[in-house]
Design a protein around this motif. Sequence first.
Motif, PDB file in Angstrom:
ATOM      1  N   ILE A 186       0.852  -1.197   0.000  1.00 26.00           N
ATOM      2  CA  ILE A 186       0.000   0.000   0.000  1.00 26.00           C
ATOM      3  C   ILE A 186       0.887   1.246   0.000  1.00 26.00           C
ATOM      4  N   ALA A 187       1.987   1.176   0.754  1.00 21.76           N
ATOM      5  CA  ALA A 187       2.907   2.315   0.849  1.00 21.76           C
ATOM      6  C   ALA A 187       3.531   2.646  -0.507  1.00 21.76           C
ATOM      7  N   TRP A 188       3.870   1.626  -1.272  1.00 24.86           N
ATOM      8  CA  TRP A 188       4.481   1.904  -2.576  1.00 24.86           C
ATOM      9  C   TRP A 188       3.512   2.707  -3.462  1.00 24.86           C
ATOM     10  N   VAL A 189       2.255   2.283  -3.485  1.00 21.37           N
ATOM     11  CA  VAL A 189       1.267   2.991  -4.321  1.00 21.37           C
ATOM     12  C   VAL A 189       1.038   4.402  -3.768  1.00 21.37           C
ATOM     13  N   ALA A 190       0.880   4.501  -2.442  1.00 23.88           N
ATOM     14  CA  ALA A 190       0.652   5.814  -1.823  1.00 23.88           C
ATOM     15  C   ALA A 190       1.798   6.765  -2.172  1.00 23.88           C
ATOM     16  N   ASP A 191       3.018   6.250  -2.129  1.00 23.95           N
ATOM     17  CA  ASP A 191       4.184   7.096  -2.400  1.00 23.95           C
ATOM     18  C   ASP A 191       4.196   7.605  -3.848  1.00 23.95           C
ATOM     19  N   GLN A 192       3.764   6.754  -4.798  1.00 22.11           N
ATOM     20  CA  GLN A 192       3.716   7.210  -6.198  1.00 22.11           C
ATOM     21  C   GLN A 192       2.760   8.389  -6.349  1.00 22.11           C
ATOM     22  N   HIS A 193       1.725   8.421  -5.492  1.00 23.27           N
ATOM     23  CA  HIS A 193       0.711   9.491  -5.554  1.00 23.27           C
ATOM     24  C   HIS A 193       1.005  10.623  -4.570  1.00 23.27           C
ATOM     25  N   ASP A 194       2.101  10.506  -3.803  1.00 27.06           N
ATOM     26  CA  ASP A 194       2.407  11.475  -2.753  1.00 27.06           C
ATOM     27  C   ASP A 194       1.232  11.630  -1.783  1.00 27.06           C
ATOM     28  N   LYS A 195       0.639  10.504  -1.433  1.00 24.09           N
ATOM     29  CA  LYS A 195      -0.555  10.492  -0.574  1.00 24.09           C
ATOM     30  C   LYS A 195      -0.166  10.030   0.824  1.00 24.09           C
ATOM     31  N   PRO A 196      -0.573  10.736   1.882  1.00 26.34           N
ATOM     32  CA  PRO A 196      -0.230  10.267   3.219  1.00 26.34           C
ATOM     33  C   PRO A 196      -0.883   8.927   3.560  1.00 26.34           C
ATOM     34  N   LEU A 197      -0.120   8.102   4.248  1.00 25.45           N
ATOM     35  CA  LEU A 197      -0.598   6.778   4.670  1.00 25.45           C
ATOM     36  C   LEU A 197      -0.159   6.540   6.103  1.00 25.45           C
ATOM     37  N   CYS A 198      -1.080   6.068   6.926  1.00 26.83           N
ATOM     38  CA  CYS A 198      -0.667   5.538   8.227  1.00 26.83           C
ATOM     39  C   CYS A 198      -1.258   4.147   8.377  1.00 26.83           C
ATOM     40  N   ALA A 199      -0.717   3.391   9.309  1.00 21.60           N
ATOM     41  CA  ALA A 199      -1.213   2.038   9.564  1.00 21.60           C
ATOM     42  C   ALA A 199      -1.657   1.956  11.013  1.00 21.60           C
ATOM     43  N   VAL A 200      -2.775   1.274  11.231  1.00 22.85           N
ATOM     44  CA  VAL A 200      -3.240   0.975  12.584  1.00 22.85           C
ATOM     45  C   VAL A 200      -3.294  -0.547  12.666  1.00 22.85           C
ATOM     46  N   LYS A 201      -2.424  -1.133  13.476  1.00 23.21           N
ATOM     47  CA  LYS A 201      -2.233  -2.590  13.463  1.00 23.21           C
ATOM     48  C   LYS A 201      -2.358  -3.167  14.863  1.00 23.21           C
ATOM     49  N   ALA A 202      -3.213  -4.167  15.012  1.00 25.12           N
ATOM     50  CA  ALA A 202      -3.421  -4.832  16.306  1.00 25.12           C
ATOM     51  C   ALA A 202      -2.713  -6.184  16.302  1.00 25.12           C
ATOM     52  N   VAL A 203      -2.026  -6.482  17.386  1.00 31.69           N
ATOM     53  CA  VAL A 203      -1.216  -7.708  17.469  1.00 31.69           C
ATOM     54  C   VAL A 203      -2.096  -8.937  17.727  1.00 31.69           C
ATOM     55  N   THR A 204      -2.023  -9.911  16.812  1.00 29.71           N
ATOM     56  CA  THR A 204      -2.737 -11.198  16.995  1.00 29.71           C
ATOM     57  C   THR A 204      -1.799 -12.292  17.496  1.00 29.71           C
TER      58      THR A 204
END
Length: 244
Positions: A186-204
């Motif tokens: 997802i980050a690679w695509v976001a970076d091509q568009h200069d779009k901010p990305l954050c991740a919210v990840k819960a530990v399983t």
Amino acid sequence: MPKPKTIKHVALLFAMQDEALPLIRRLELADKGYLSPPMPMRWYDGAVGRLRVDVIVMGADRRFGIDCIGTQPAAVATQLVLDKLDPDLLINAGTCGGFIKRGGTIGKVYLTGGPFYFHDRRIPLPPFEKYADGGWQLCDVEEWCGALGLEQGAVSSGNSLDMNDDDASRIEAVATVAKDMEAAAIAWVADQHDKPLCAVKAVTDLVDGEHPTHEEFERHLHTASDALSDTLVQFLNHLNEPTP
Ligand code: SAH
């Protein structure tokens, strides 16, 4: 690093239906069907106050009938979301493997803007090594983490639930706090568009714990998804508050 100024519209990308359902139900999001047929991604839409919220779930694989986890559906979905919805901020929400040695516990939730790495792309040709590893930093989440009491850190993605020795040493080298299968794509695509990305990840599951990852994952998927939706609701409410 892209820094969103005013955020009026967010899109959350989830790999698995079970990860997304608690949030979809709590926000009473409308089921908008397929985002872009014949691709399997599902689209849900609604709001938190004045904040428009779209949720995209990767959907069921046409051939195997199970959730489309992993990098290629995540990358395609991101491109479709940017083309069709153009949110101010992308949020990759989901579960991850955590690390006891970095303070990880089952159900702990991280909010991070990166760096997002790949740990299973081995290209030992000088200019391509850095490209293979990624390491995108795509959002400044400092203020949000402070307000919500959440930790940030490196996310590392690959297409396997387990890891081999080489994956393990790459994961260790960047002090990964969350091991997953989508964020870097997802980050690679976001970076091509200069779009901010954050991740919210819960530990399983705890990667450096004593239990096999797949067993722990199945045991804690629902607990972690509930913790994930609690944090996401707080985060979306925070984004909806007017900034001073
Ligand atoms: N066996 C599961 C499949 C889950 S795959 C099932 O039958 O439903 C793991 C999913 O959760 C991926 O989308 C990934 O992003 C995330 N994940 C959770 N723990 C992980 C770990 N230790 N390593 C990699 N991905 C993990």
